[in-house]
Scaffold this active site. Structure first.
Site, PDB file in Angstrom:
ATOM      1  NE  ARG A  59     -12.782  15.457  -3.108  1.00  0.00           N
ATOM      2  CZ  ARG A  59     -11.967  14.676  -3.954  1.00  0.00           C
ATOM      3  NH1 ARG A  59     -11.717  13.458  -3.835  1.00  0.00           N
ATOM      4  NH2 ARG A  59     -11.988  15.443  -5.140  1.00  0.00           N
ATOM      5  CE  LYS A 118     -12.011   8.178   2.663  1.00  0.00           C
ATOM      6  NZ  LYS A 118     -12.631   8.923   1.382  1.00  0.00           N
ATOM      7  NE  ARG A 250      -9.335   2.679  -7.464  1.00  0.00           N
ATOM      8  CZ  ARG A 250      -9.837   2.496  -6.228  1.00  0.00           C
ATOM      9  NH1 ARG A 250     -10.602   3.405  -5.770  1.00  0.00           N
ATOM     10  NH2 ARG A 250      -9.670   1.179  -5.386  1.00  0.00           N
TER      11      ARG A 250
HETATM   12  C1  BTN Z   1     -14.913  11.863   1.782  1.00  0.00           C
HETATM   13  O1  BTN Z   1     -13.912  10.997   1.846  1.00  0.00           O
HETATM   14  O2  BTN Z   1     -15.368  12.029   0.382  1.00  0.00           O
HETATM   15  C2  BTN Z   1     -15.067  12.853   2.575  1.00  0.00           C
HETATM   16  C3  BTN Z   1     -15.772  12.383   3.790  1.00  0.00           C
HETATM   17  C4  BTN Z   1     -16.266  13.618   4.773  1.00  0.00           C
HETATM   18  C5  BTN Z   1     -17.053  13.003   5.764  1.00  0.00           C
HETATM   19  C6  BTN Z   1     -17.454  13.970   6.858  1.00  0.00           C
HETATM   20  S1  BTN Z   1     -18.276  13.354   8.170  1.00  0.00           S
HETATM   21  C7  BTN Z   1     -18.520  15.090   8.935  1.00  0.00           C
HETATM   22  C8  BTN Z   1     -19.081  15.940   7.621  1.00  0.00           C
HETATM   23  N1  BTN Z   1     -20.240  15.717   7.420  1.00  0.00           N
HETATM   24  C9  BTN Z   1     -20.642  15.174   6.212  1.00  0.00           C
HETATM   25  O3  BTN Z   1     -21.893  14.838   5.779  1.00  0.00           O
HETATM   26  N2  BTN Z   1     -19.613  14.715   5.862  1.00  0.00           N
HETATM   27  C10 BTN Z   1     -18.178  15.139   6.209  1.00  0.00           C
END
Ligand code: BTN
Length: 254
Positions: A59, A118, A250
């Site tokens: 994100r 996390k 946070r």
């Molecule tokens: C976050 O925590 O900011 C979101 C992370 C999301 C990661 C997943 S891995 C599979 C899919 N492909 C990506 O490039 N991102 C999501």
């Protein structure tokens, strides 16, 4: 790696006609790949799993790094037409946490936390398809789950791993544990929105009652989520509802 894709397909295909599963040894990002396909007009129900992502995305423009075998990275793509999209990312977090372990909490909007660390992240994107601005969009729901402990270097929140709770779990085991419930829950969301997930989110809310700081400078005490999935924060200026799009939050350091 053996993924058990056939058994998974048998569990999901009755819920999602036309469903397919693809396992790729490597791709830049499962979300990027499904977004490219959707923009090219391929808006079909698909589960895309990558054993390795060379450019995983998180994100707010962050990167999502993962090592093959030590994490599960996949995206579920499906055409969806909910009356209201708000709260989808929270519903996805609820679904994953419920499928994985009772000890997992949700850190708004949609991180899975184990004891303030996390464990998993979710990145949801949508692409419109078809002519004439029809309501249906292809939703791409990307999920990254830490399976084995990983180095904390560079991460703003220390990482947790699913093996801390389930010592024998591997990436295929985690995949088959979460996907059938995820599909059911996303289809339920398309019918009924966030309402059926609200109390379930509350039950796992990692922030409620805690002092929090938002990336826009606001600080206050987290007070649960509203019916549209926005985060409620008691601030000096009153109760403030925070949408999820561009803000991170946070727990405040005391
Ligand atoms: C976050 O925590 O900011 C979101 C992370 C999301 C990661 C997943 S891995 C599979 C899919 N492909 C990506 O490039 N991102 C999501």
């Amino acid at each position: 790696m053996r993924w058990g894709a056939e058994a998974l397909w048998e569990a999901v295909a009755p819920l999602l006609p036309g469903f397919t599963i693809e396992i790729l040894p490597e791709v830049d990002s499962t979300n990027s790949e499904l977004m490219r396909r959707a923009r090219a007009g391929r808006a079909e129900p698909v589960l895309l799993v990558a054993e390795h992502q060379s450019a995983g995305r998180g994100r707010l423009g962050r990167a999502w790094a993962s090592a093959p075998g030590d994490s599960l990275t996949f995206s579920l793509g499906l055409p969806l037409a909910p009356a209201d999209w708000s709260g989808l990312s929270l519903a996805v977090g609820v679904s994953l946490a419920e499928s994985l372990h009772p000890d997992l909490c949700l850190k708004w909007p949609n991180d899975l936390w184990l004891a303030d660390r996390k464990l998993a992240g979710i990145l949801i994107e949508t692409a419109s398809f078809g002519a004439g601005g029809a309501a249906a969009r292809q939703a791409v729901i990307g999920v990254g789950i830490n399976i084995a402990p990983r180095p904390a270097g560079g991460l703003s929140t220390p990482p947790a791993a699913l093996r801390e709770l389930l010592p024998d779990i591997d990436a295929p085991g985690a995949l088959s544990r979460v996907v059938p419930g995820l599909v059911r829950d996303v289809l339920a969301f398309a019918q009924a929105g966030f309402a059926p997930f609200h109390a379930r989110f509350d039950a796992r809310d990692a922030l409620r009652g805690r002092a929090v700081t938002l990336s826009d400078g606001t600080s206050g005490t987290a007070a649960g989520v509203a019916g549209d999935g926005s985060l409620l924060v008691h601030t000096a200026a009153g109760l403030h509802a925070v949408g999820s799009s561009e803000v991170s939050v946070r727990p405040a350091v005391r």
